[in-house]
Design an enzyme around this catalytic site. Structure first.
Site, short mmCIF file in Angstrom:
data_model
loop_
_atom_site.label_atom_id
_atom_site.label_comp_id
_atom_site.label_asym_id
_atom_site.label_seq_id
_atom_site.Cartn_x
_atom_site.Cartn_y
_atom_site.Cartn_z
N GLN A 16 20.28 21.58 -5.01
CA GLN A 16 21.62 21.31 -5.58
C GLN A 16 22.80 21.92 -4.82
OE1 GLN A 16 24.21 22.09 -9.64
NE2 GLN A 16 22.02 22.33 -9.82
N GLU A 138 19.65 28.72 -9.20
CA GLU A 138 20.85 28.79 -10.05
C GLU A 138 20.91 30.00 -10.99
OE1 GLU A 138 23.66 26.67 -10.56
OE2 GLU A 138 24.22 28.21 -11.99
N ASP A 167 24.84 27.08 -8.16
CA ASP A 167 24.55 26.03 -7.19
C ASP A 167 25.80 25.23 -6.82
OD1 ASP A 167 21.89 26.52 -6.78
OD2 ASP A 167 21.21 25.18 -8.35
N GLY A 247 44.97 37.25 -21.96
CA GLY A 247 46.27 37.58 -22.55
C GLY A 247 46.61 36.73 -23.77
#
Ligand code: CAO
Length: 424
Positions: A16, A138, A167, A247
């Site tokens: 991938q 991954e 990936d 924030g």
């Protein structure tokens, strides 16, 4: 004219991470030549198959707009073909396990000898250091890059995310490195090595959590709901559930139907400039002036209470209805969209972010198109190649080989027998 027209990529990627990168380069107009092992090809062609004799969606959705050549790069004649391709290409992209390219006989030094202008782009799991030799997938990258330790709920186990930040995220990083190196080459005339480690790519995407790690030294993270719950912080950034942690505090809240629909939720942001509008929508006009709620600072210790009250409102509305009401007042929010809803979304189809592609073996399938839109270089998504579909074409057109040479290569086993389209 496409942005990268005239650029030729030797695509030695698989699975991938690397294919994500070369697919983007192909979408920008580069000629991407994918080198695959004869008879086998990229392992993903056969993984997660939904149809018996068709390349998997895993493969087809990551390899659009490429040409496929089969080449045994451990066979001496195959090596000679690879060397000839290196001489003819601008960029070579690979994501083999550490050392595989060297073992094949194509070290960076050898590649430079063959083509000093070559840009060699590599993805590995880790950069130089104790783990440099490790193979990585991954979720290993998500865990080692800081994503897993900061994803999930405080009292639960670390979680990996469905977004393939290890990936596809690293593929994106590499793609930018390649384009920058191509740009530098226009001035220097020289190639260079572009390297991205998956751990680094994930950590880059977790930058805000490294920010919070340092803020911890100066006091509790007041934007995390743990603060209002009176639970002390340890010495590392905790998992913060669905808190935005930024924030503008936000959270995932229930919408009408949540009891039966797993995606009947909305992400709601209590953005300070629209606080008064939020108070009106949820029916708490007094909170505009009440000192316990009127300022962002005052709300931080009571985020749970604030969001519970907002949820009492969102749970009376369907998610799209809530979005419409909130958007009309400029209150930032987003419904939780399922893959089914995204696949059916008309506006994503119109922009080409979701495309329908025709494939000779599988018929029509859906894919995610190019999310990067260039006004002067629109993307046409072309189906992925069959294994070795362009072997002869590439040998003749790119390397100028004659019939006899192609035949000899076939006999030697250096290239596989080309796979023809069913119709041929
Ligand atoms: N002809 C002949 N041999 C070939 C070939 C070809 N066309 N293409 C590849 N090979 C060989 C390689 O040379 C290598 O041989 P050696 O081990 O003898 O040197 C062998 O095939 C296997 O390559 P690999 O080790 O890269 O593959 P793997 O399946 O064992 O590992 C992976 C896969 C992904 C863990 C590993 O490639 C890796 O860590 N890559 C870097 C990180 C990465 O990109 N991870 C993302 C994975 S998901 O996107």
């Amino acid at each position: 004219m496409k942005a990268l027209e005239g650029v030729r990529i030797l695509d030695f990627t698989h699975v991938q991470s690397g294919p994500t990168c070369t697919q983007l380069l192909a979408w920008f107009g580069a000629d991407v030549i994918k080198v695959e092992r004869p008879g086998i090809g990229d392992i993903t062609r056969g993984q997660l198959r939904d149809l018996a004799d068709a390349d998997s969606l895993y493969f087809t959705m990551l390899n659009h707009n490429k040409r496929s050549i089969t080449l045994d790069t451990k066979n001496e004649r195959g090596k000679a073909v690879l060397a000839a391709l290196i001489e003819q290409c601008d960029v070579m992209v690979e994501n083999f396990a550490p050392g595989a390219l060297d073992r094949m006989g194509f070290s960076w030094e050898r590649i430079q000898e063959l083509n000093p202008a070559m840009i060699l782009a590599s993805i590995k799991g880790f950069g130089p250091g104790p783990y440099a030799d490790c193979k990585v997938y991954e979720n290993v990258a998500q865990c080692t890059g800081g994503a897993a330790s900061t994803t999930g709920f405080r009292d639960g186990v670390p979680l990996v995310t469905g977004a393939q930040i290890g990936d596809s995220g690293t593929g994106l990083h590499l793609c930018l490195g390649i384009v920058a190196a191509l740009f530098q080459r226009t001035k220097s005339g020289r190639g260079q090595k572009v390297s991205v480690a998956m751990q680094d790519g994930v950590l880059n995407l977790c930058r805000v959590k490294m920010r919070d790690q340092q803020r911890l030294a100066h006091g509790p993270l007041k934007e995390y709901s743990q603060y209002g719950e009176g639970i002390p912080f340890g010495d590392t950034v905790p998992r913060a559930g669905n808190d935005s942690g930024g924030g503008q505090p936000g959270r995932i809240l229930k919408c009408k139907g949540w009891e039966t629909d797993p995606n009947a939720y909305i992400y709601f942001i209590t953005q300070a400039p629209v606080w008064e509008a939020i108070c009106d929508v949820i029916g708490e006009p007094d909170w505009k002036t009440n000192p316990d709620y009127a300022t962002p600072e005052a709300r931080l210790p009571r985020l749970n209470e604030v969001f519970e009250r907002i949820e009492a409102w969102t749970s009376t509305r369907e998610k799209f209805e809530a979005m419409e009401i909130l958007n009309a007042r400029d209150i930032p929010c987003g419904p939780i969209l399922s893959m089914k809803e995204l696949a059916e979304d008309a506006s994503l189809r119109e922009t080409g972010t979701v495309v329908e592609v025709e494939h000779p073996a599988r018929g029509k399938y859906l894919s995610v198109g190019n999310p990067i839109k260039l006004s002067e270089s629109p993307t046409d998504v072309v189906r992925s190649p069959l294994l070795g579909e362009h072997t002869e074409e590439i040998l003749r057109e790119v390397l100028q080989f004659d019939d006899q040479t192609v035949e000899e290569l076939q006999k030697s086993g250096a290239i596989g027998a080309p796979r023809r389209l069913a119709a041929e």
